[in-house]
Motif scaffolding. Structure first.
Motif, PDB file in Angstrom:
ATOM      1  N   PRO A 211       0.830  -1.201   0.000  1.00  0.00           N
ATOM      2  CA  PRO A 211       0.000   0.000   0.000  1.00  0.00           C
ATOM      3  C   PRO A 211       0.869   1.258   0.000  1.00  0.00           C
ATOM      4  N   ARG A 212       0.237   2.380  -0.274  1.00  0.00           N
ATOM      5  CA  ARG A 212       0.995   3.615  -0.472  1.00  0.00           C
ATOM      6  C   ARG A 212       1.817   4.007   0.749  1.00  0.00           C
ATOM      7  N   GLN A 213       1.340   3.733   1.951  1.00  0.00           N
ATOM      8  CA  GLN A 213       1.974   4.254   3.152  1.00  0.00           C
ATOM      9  C   GLN A 213       2.801   3.203   3.877  1.00  0.00           C
ATOM     10  N   LYS A 214       3.356   2.254   3.134  1.00  0.00           N
ATOM     11  CA  LYS A 214       4.039   1.147   3.803  1.00  0.00           C
ATOM     12  C   LYS A 214       5.200   1.618   4.674  1.00  0.00           C
ATOM     13  N   ASP A 215       5.862   2.753   4.337  1.00  0.00           N
ATOM     14  CA  ASP A 215       7.006   3.213   5.104  1.00  0.00           C
ATOM     15  C   ASP A 215       6.622   3.645   6.516  1.00  0.00           C
ATOM     16  N   ASN A 216       5.337   3.927   6.744  1.00  0.00           N
ATOM     17  CA  ASN A 216       4.892   4.368   8.060  1.00  0.00           C
ATOM     18  C   ASN A 216       4.422   3.218   8.950  1.00  0.00           C
ATOM     19  N   TRP A 217       4.471   2.005   8.437  1.00  0.00           N
ATOM     20  CA  TRP A 217       3.792   0.936   9.159  1.00  0.00           C
ATOM     21  C   TRP A 217       4.429   0.651  10.516  1.00  0.00           C
ATOM     22  N   LEU A 218       5.764   0.824  10.658  1.00  0.00           N
ATOM     23  CA  LEU A 218       6.431   0.583  11.935  1.00  0.00           C
ATOM     24  C   LEU A 218       5.848   1.475  13.020  1.00  0.00           C
ATOM     25  N   PHE A 219       5.582   2.735  12.662  1.00  0.00           N
ATOM     26  CA  PHE A 219       5.059   3.679  13.651  1.00  0.00           C
ATOM     27  C   PHE A 219       3.605   3.361  14.001  1.00  0.00           C
ATOM     28  N   VAL A 220       2.833   2.947  13.002  1.00  0.00           N
ATOM     29  CA  VAL A 220       1.449   2.543  13.265  1.00  0.00           C
ATOM     30  C   VAL A 220       1.434   1.322  14.184  1.00  0.00           C
ATOM     31  N   TYR A 221       2.305   0.374  13.903  1.00  0.00           N
ATOM     32  CA  TYR A 221       2.373  -0.845  14.717  1.00  0.00           C
ATOM     33  C   TYR A 221       2.753  -0.515  16.158  1.00  0.00           C
ATOM     34  N   LEU A 222       3.793   0.280  16.348  1.00  0.00           N
ATOM     35  CA  LEU A 222       4.242   0.603  17.699  1.00  0.00           C
ATOM     36  C   LEU A 222       3.189   1.393  18.468  1.00  0.00           C
ATOM     37  N   ALA A 223       2.491   2.288  17.773  1.00  0.00           N
ATOM     38  CA  ALA A 223       1.484   3.111  18.445  1.00  0.00           C
ATOM     39  C   ALA A 223       0.218   2.322  18.740  1.00  0.00           C
ATOM     40  N   ARG A 224      -0.283   1.607  17.740  1.00  0.00           N
ATOM     41  CA  ARG A 224      -1.573   0.924  17.888  1.00  0.00           C
ATOM     42  C   ARG A 224      -1.461  -0.355  18.708  1.00  0.00           C
ATOM     43  N   ARG A 225      -0.376  -1.069  18.527  1.00  0.00           N
ATOM     44  CA  ARG A 225      -0.236  -2.346  19.243  1.00  0.00           C
ATOM     45  C   ARG A 225       0.347  -2.163  20.629  1.00  0.00           C
ATOM     46  N   TRP A 226       1.307  -1.253  20.775  1.00  0.00           N
ATOM     47  CA  TRP A 226       2.042  -1.163  22.025  1.00  0.00           C
ATOM     48  C   TRP A 226       1.858   0.168  22.749  1.00  0.00           C
ATOM     49  N   GLY A 227       1.054   1.054  22.199  1.00  0.00           N
ATOM     50  CA  GLY A 227       0.752   2.293  22.902  1.00  0.00           C
ATOM     51  C   GLY A 227       1.897   3.275  22.986  1.00  0.00           C
ATOM     52  N   VAL A 228       2.843   3.222  22.067  1.00  0.00           N
ATOM     53  CA  VAL A 228       3.951   4.176  22.075  1.00  0.00           C
ATOM     54  C   VAL A 228       3.401   5.566  21.751  1.00  0.00           C
ATOM     55  N   PRO A 229       3.639   6.556  22.608  1.00  0.00           N
ATOM     56  CA  PRO A 229       3.057   7.897  22.396  1.00  0.00           C
ATOM     57  C   PRO A 229       3.715   8.631  21.236  1.00  0.00           C
ATOM     58  N   SER A 230       3.015   9.664  20.766  1.00  0.00           N
ATOM     59  CA  SER A 230       3.459  10.388  19.572  1.00  0.00           C
ATOM     60  C   SER A 230       4.817  11.040  19.752  1.00  0.00           C
ATOM     61  N   GLY A 231       5.100  11.548  20.970  1.00  0.00           N
ATOM     62  CA  GLY A 231       6.389  12.182  21.206  1.00  0.00           C
ATOM     63  C   GLY A 231       7.544  11.210  21.015  1.00  0.00           C
ATOM     64  N   MET A 232       7.366   9.987  21.499  1.00  0.00           N
ATOM     65  CA  MET A 232       8.408   8.974  21.328  1.00  0.00           C
ATOM     66  C   MET A 232       8.538   8.564  19.866  1.00  0.00           C
ATOM     67  N   LEU A 233       7.420   8.549  19.136  1.00  0.00           N
ATOM     68  CA  LEU A 233       7.475   8.221  17.706  1.00  0.00           C
ATOM     69  C   LEU A 233       8.227   9.296  16.934  1.00  0.00           C
ATOM     70  N   ASP A 234       7.999  10.566  17.295  1.00  0.00           N
ATOM     71  CA  ASP A 234       8.719  11.650  16.627  1.00  0.00           C
ATOM     72  C   ASP A 234      10.222  11.522  16.876  1.00  0.00           C
ATOM     73  N   ASP A 235      10.580  11.191  18.105  1.00  0.00           N
ATOM     74  CA  ASP A 235      11.997  11.007  18.422  1.00  0.00           C
ATOM     75  C   ASP A 235      12.580   9.831  17.641  1.00  0.00           C
ATOM     76  N   LEU A 236      11.782   8.749  17.528  1.00  0.00           N
ATOM     77  CA  LEU A 236      12.242   7.569  16.791  1.00  0.00           C
ATOM     78  C   LEU A 236      12.460   7.903  15.317  1.00  0.00           C
ATOM     79  N   LYS A 237      11.577   8.693  14.735  1.00  0.00           N
ATOM     80  CA  LYS A 237      11.737   9.071  13.325  1.00  0.00           C
ATOM     81  C   LYS A 237      13.053   9.802  13.105  1.00  0.00           C
ATOM     82  N   GLY A 238      13.383  10.692  14.045  1.00  0.00           N
ATOM     83  CA  GLY A 238      14.642  11.407  13.923  1.00  0.00           C
ATOM     84  C   GLY A 238      15.842  10.481  14.043  1.00  0.00           C
ATOM     85  N   ARG A 239      15.783   9.541  14.967  1.00  0.00           N
ATOM     86  CA  ARG A 239      16.900   8.606  15.144  1.00  0.00           C
ATOM     87  C   ARG A 239      17.016   7.650  13.966  1.00  0.00           C
TER      88      ARG A 239
END
Length: 407
Positions: free
Chosen positions: A359-387
């Motif tokens: 699908p078009r947004q496959k590159d974002n799937w790691l963040f969707v998985y971490l947020a939806r499955r494990w409850g990782v908050p948006s701030g931590m996801l933003d930090d992860l994207k930078g790293r």
């Protein structure tokens, strides 16, 4: 002997007999069933003899139902060649004729027994119209046509057609961005396929549901997931399809592309369903099927290899690695003694997935998985994207999962 071909020859012979006896409605009905069989069958059924009879039937058969059958046959025949304009025009003509026939039959009580057949033919015409509109990216009109088809289907045809129509409506709604309705339709389709044993279609519906989860992403309303028993059956279906596609060479690349898309979608769905019950694809896909397929693309001769087949096998390997990485990450979280977890293997598996059926947004799937499955908050996801932008695959990638730890 191919049973579909034998059945088509019987119908063709019956149509010719009916024509000699002047029974054009019966002849057109048999030809309609013959073309429908060819449309559904995986066998190559020659419909040219049936099409050749249509002109004569149309000239001699003046009643609305016969004319509807002729138009329906022509619409179905045009769909083989993907002549969507012809399909649309002939389907609309069939709808007009069948509605006239239905109105006429409904006026006479004695003929009401024959309305079920007309209604099912009308349903088929709307389904062909929906397919033509969908192919032309007229998604809202296509969804409406499929809904009309679903409303008209009767009797034994309900079991066979209901799931497929829900699936097609789901496709239209997904293209329109109506994710909640699309999820509902895919779930209804999967439930129908599971109930009546149409396993060849089950994996398609669940694969699309899984890919839809990625389209919903981080901000959309999260749907209720299908029943875990249905998902488990879908895993078996997709595994069998993969074995059929990659277990013989040369590969059918179109079938491989569809199977890989379903594998990707099911990998997503498994990841989000593991809270309910651990699911996984058979290990034989990694240990037996993949090595055989890898070797097959190099065994064509001493000089050339199957490059397109090699691309498909490469993507199969990447997706199986992703599925294994998700399963391992699930185990790591459950067994972790520290709140810091290394997600590097999971990130590396994500990076290895290519474009086949994605699908078009496959590159974002790691963040969707971490947020939806494990409850990782948006701030931590933003930090992860930078790293991740600075990360090398041989380095650890630690993530704090205290809020998501499994009790």
């Amino acid at each position: 002997i191919q049973l579909g071909d034998v059945g088509s020859q019987v119908m063709l012979r019956g149509a010719r007999i009916a024509m000699r006896e002047g029974r054009m409605k019966s002849a057109s009905g048999l030809l309609t069933r013959m073309v429908a069989l060819a449309h559904r069958s995986h066998e190559r059924i020659d419909i040219k003899p049936a099409i050749a009879l249509l002109d004569e039937i149309e000239i001699q058969g003046r009643d609305a139902e016969t004319r509807g059958n002729v138009a329906l046959c022509r619409a179905a025949a045009a769909s083989f060649g993907r002549k969507q304009g012809v399909v649309q025009a002939q389907a609309l003509a069939a709808i007009e004729h069948f509605e006239e026939a239905l109105a006429s039959a409904s006026k006479t009580v004695d003929e009401n027994e024959g309305t079920e057949s007309i209604e099912n033919d009308l349903s088929s015409a709307y389904a062909l119209l929906g397919g033509a509109l969908l192919a032309q990216r007229e998604y809202e009109a296509a969804a409406n046509a499929y809904r009309k088809s679903l409303a008209m289907v009767r009797g034994q045809s309900i079991a066979v057609n209901k799931g497929q129509l829900h699936h097609q409506i789901g496709n239209c709604e997904a293209y329109l961005g109506n994710h909640s309705e699309a999820a509902t339709r895919y779930t209804m389709a999967a439930s129908q396929f599971y109930t009546i044993g149409m396993r060849a279609y089950l994996g398609n519906a669940l694969g699309e549901f899984g890919n839809l989860l990625l389209e919903i992403g981080l901000d959309g309303d999260w749907p209720t997931l299908p029943n875990i028993e249905i998902i488990e059956a879908g895993v078996d279906d997709i595994a069998g399809t993969l074995e059929g596609c990659f277990g013989q060479h040369p590969f059918d690349l179109a079938a491989c592309s569809g199977a890989l898309r379903n594998l990707l979608g099911m990998t997503f769905l498994i990841g989000f369903s593991n809270e309910l019950s651990p699911l996984a694809f058979p290990s034989s896909l990694q240990s037996e099927l993949l090595p055989w397929a890898e070797q097959a693309v190099y065994d064509m001769d001493d000089v050339w290899m199957d490059e397109l087949g090699g691309d498909a096998v490469h993507e199969l390997k990447a997706l199986l690695n992703l599925e294994a990485a998700v399963a391992q990450f699930e185990r790591n979280v459950r067994n972790a003694k520290s709140e810091q977890l290394d997600i590097a293997p999971l990130a590396a598996a994500c990076a290895g997935v290519g474009f086949w059926g994605s699908p078009r947004q496959k590159d974002n799937w790691l963040f969707v998985y971490l947020a939806r499955r494990w409850g990782v908050p948006s701030g931590m996801l933003d930090d992860l994207k930078g790293r991740l932008a600075r990360w090398a695959p041989d380095q650890p990638l630690l993530l704090h999962l205290r809020a998501a730890r499994v009790s």
